[in-house]
Design a protein around this motif. Sequence first.
Motif, short mmCIF file in Angstrom:
data_model
loop_
_atom_site.label_atom_id
_atom_site.label_comp_id
_atom_site.label_asym_id
_atom_site.label_seq_id
_atom_site.Cartn_x
_atom_site.Cartn_y
_atom_site.Cartn_z
N UNK A 78 0.85 -1.20 0.00
CA UNK A 78 0.00 0.00 0.00
C UNK A 78 0.88 1.24 0.00
N UNK A 79 0.57 2.17 -0.86
CA UNK A 79 1.25 3.47 -0.89
C UNK A 79 0.27 4.51 -0.37
N UNK A 80 0.51 5.00 0.84
CA UNK A 80 -0.36 6.01 1.45
C UNK A 80 0.00 7.39 0.91
N UNK A 81 -1.01 8.09 0.39
CA UNK A 81 -0.80 9.42 -0.20
C UNK A 81 -1.44 10.45 0.71
N UNK A 82 -0.68 11.48 1.07
CA UNK A 82 -1.21 12.49 1.98
C UNK A 82 -2.18 13.44 1.28
N UNK A 83 -1.82 13.85 0.06
CA UNK A 83 -2.62 14.90 -0.58
C UNK A 83 -2.30 14.94 -2.06
N UNK A 84 -3.28 15.27 -2.87
CA UNK A 84 -3.04 15.55 -4.28
C UNK A 84 -2.57 17.00 -4.39
N UNK A 85 -1.59 17.24 -5.24
CA UNK A 85 -1.03 18.58 -5.40
C UNK A 85 -0.72 18.80 -6.87
N UNK A 86 -0.40 20.04 -7.18
CA UNK A 86 0.04 20.38 -8.54
C UNK A 86 1.47 20.89 -8.47
N UNK A 87 2.16 20.87 -9.60
CA UNK A 87 3.53 21.38 -9.62
C UNK A 87 3.57 22.85 -9.22
N UNK A 88 2.51 23.57 -9.52
CA UNK A 88 2.47 24.99 -9.15
C UNK A 88 2.40 25.23 -7.66
N UNK A 89 2.00 24.20 -6.88
CA UNK A 89 1.95 24.36 -5.42
C UNK A 89 3.33 24.45 -4.80
N UNK A 90 4.34 23.88 -5.47
CA UNK A 90 5.64 23.70 -4.83
C UNK A 90 6.51 24.95 -4.95
N UNK A 91 6.05 26.05 -4.40
CA UNK A 91 6.78 27.31 -4.42
C UNK A 91 7.86 27.32 -3.34
N UNK A 92 8.79 28.29 -3.38
CA UNK A 92 9.78 28.40 -2.29
C UNK A 92 9.11 28.54 -0.92
N UNK A 93 8.00 29.29 -0.84
CA UNK A 93 7.30 29.45 0.43
C UNK A 93 6.74 28.11 0.92
N UNK A 94 6.23 27.33 -0.01
CA UNK A 94 5.71 26.00 0.32
C UNK A 94 6.84 25.13 0.89
N UNK A 95 7.98 25.14 0.25
CA UNK A 95 9.10 24.30 0.70
C UNK A 95 9.60 24.73 2.06
#
Length: 579
Positions: free
Chosen positions: A459-476
């Motif tokens: 089983x691969x547990x996934x926390x959340x669906x996201x988009x590449x645009x979500x991964x901003x410097x602020x997000x990281x």
Amino acid sequence: MHSTRWVMRDPDPEAARRVAQACGIPEPLGAVLAQRGCGEPEWAQSFLHPRLRDLADPFAYEGMHSAVERIERALRSGEKVAVFGDYDVDGLTATALLVRVLRRLGGRVEPFVPHRIEEGYGLTAEALDRCLAEHAPGLIVTVDCGTNAVDAVERARAAGVDVIVTDHHEPDTRIAAAVAVVNPKHGEPDSSDAPPAGVGVAFKLCHALLKHRNGGRPEVDLRELLDYVALGTVADLVPLRGENRILVHAGLRRLARSKWAGVRALAEAADLHREREWTCYHIGFVLGPRLNAAGRVGTAARALDLLLSGDPEACAEGARELERANTERRNMERRIRERAVEQVDAAFDPDRDYAVLAAGEGWHPGVLGIVASRLCARYRRPAMVIGLDEEGVGRGSGRSIEGFDLHAALTACAGPLERFGGHALAAGVTVKAGRLEEFRAAFAEHAATCLADADLRPVLEIDREASLGDFTPEFRRALQRLAPFGEANPEPVWMIRGVRVDGEPRVVGDRHWKFRITDGRNRLNAIAFRMADREIPGGCFDIVGRLRDNTFRGRTTPQLQVCDFREGEGEGLSGRAET
């Protein structure tokens, strides 16, 4: 058919928004916090800002007052004290921690750890007798063991020696009649969802001792010992929540600049001394195995000496010795694993077999648990690995999968066994060679009864669906506030739909795909370790992975560490939907 089930964790959009707004973090990270029990802003703030001042009163532990009073009496009278530990990282760091504190308080203190092969786990009669003979203590304080050592504690008392137990393991129906038993699982039920490791309980005892003295006059700065606490806590795989999270968060900062010569030497021998920031990975996969190696292939006293020594030259040699022991352990494990896999593969039928068991003559018991873990992961079945000695006695270790209680299984199959013990996911057995096949059949039959209707795909547990645009410097930056990552707080796993490969993938290292993905507007580097034997889809596909920083030649960029990928399937997952 895809071999791995992708499962999305339960979403709570309202809690995600509430936490994100209150904590000033992106909503996907608010969702992760809510899924991990921090659905209220107050809890989330506490999680994001772990502080030592929030540690609870150590005297809330049952037995702590009695333990402190007896130790104080030993310190005042100059009575000899033995700190009796365990041979794993948790036990070793707990021993070193308590020895250092008691010595700083003026105590006559000697450390002791049993021999894994000759004396077994914990406070056994054999280990107790050697401890009494070598050190002649008037008081023994156990760390990371002793709660169920009923006979050994009685044996010590008959010899005129008091015992204080500090431990974190599950109590049996009979508890050792010690002067004090300090165990969060003993007495009043512990309401915490993150019980401490053995070193955490030892830290609580030290905290209580200092608090007892003049309201906590700083004779010892416990902050200097938090690197020991982090080492033992992470290595013992206890949940990194609550006080464990607080202690590890502070301890990791200490590790990178430890004042202890042994820790520095161990880091240098493992080529970690250049790391500016340490993570739980460095403990779990670099330092921990080296400290454990001494007890697996020899005596854990070598690792304990390293943790307690103040001589840089001796520590450097001790660290090199542990490096050699770890290399020996890896080679030993590899040889046994290869033979075990060959043995299982010769007869394994995934449609018929619901458990695997491998056995061989001369297999070293110190590495059988590791091999069992490898088999469990390879076959997605409960696994037992047994080594037979020259007298025809088999000693083995087992590991299990979610949904199969290994201890309950051994209880049901106890007839052929000499003895066994453990818990739902890990256990040990002793069985004579003449009854090994009887045990194999009983174990296989019980597993088939329990797992016949189970879906045994990983089983691969996934926390959340996201988009590449979500991964901003602020997000990281916000993502790093969820660290330290470890047991019960793993790195978030993200699912990204409808991406394509940008450019040409290439194979690097040992069968790793390295490539770049794009959604048409945004791009992200990705690496898929040991997946070069799989074909990356030529069109749109879905990908799952962990977002990490990758530093190369002084430049740090975001990178997706890939867990899995597959052809795109359209609509997103919701709830605990599976595919």
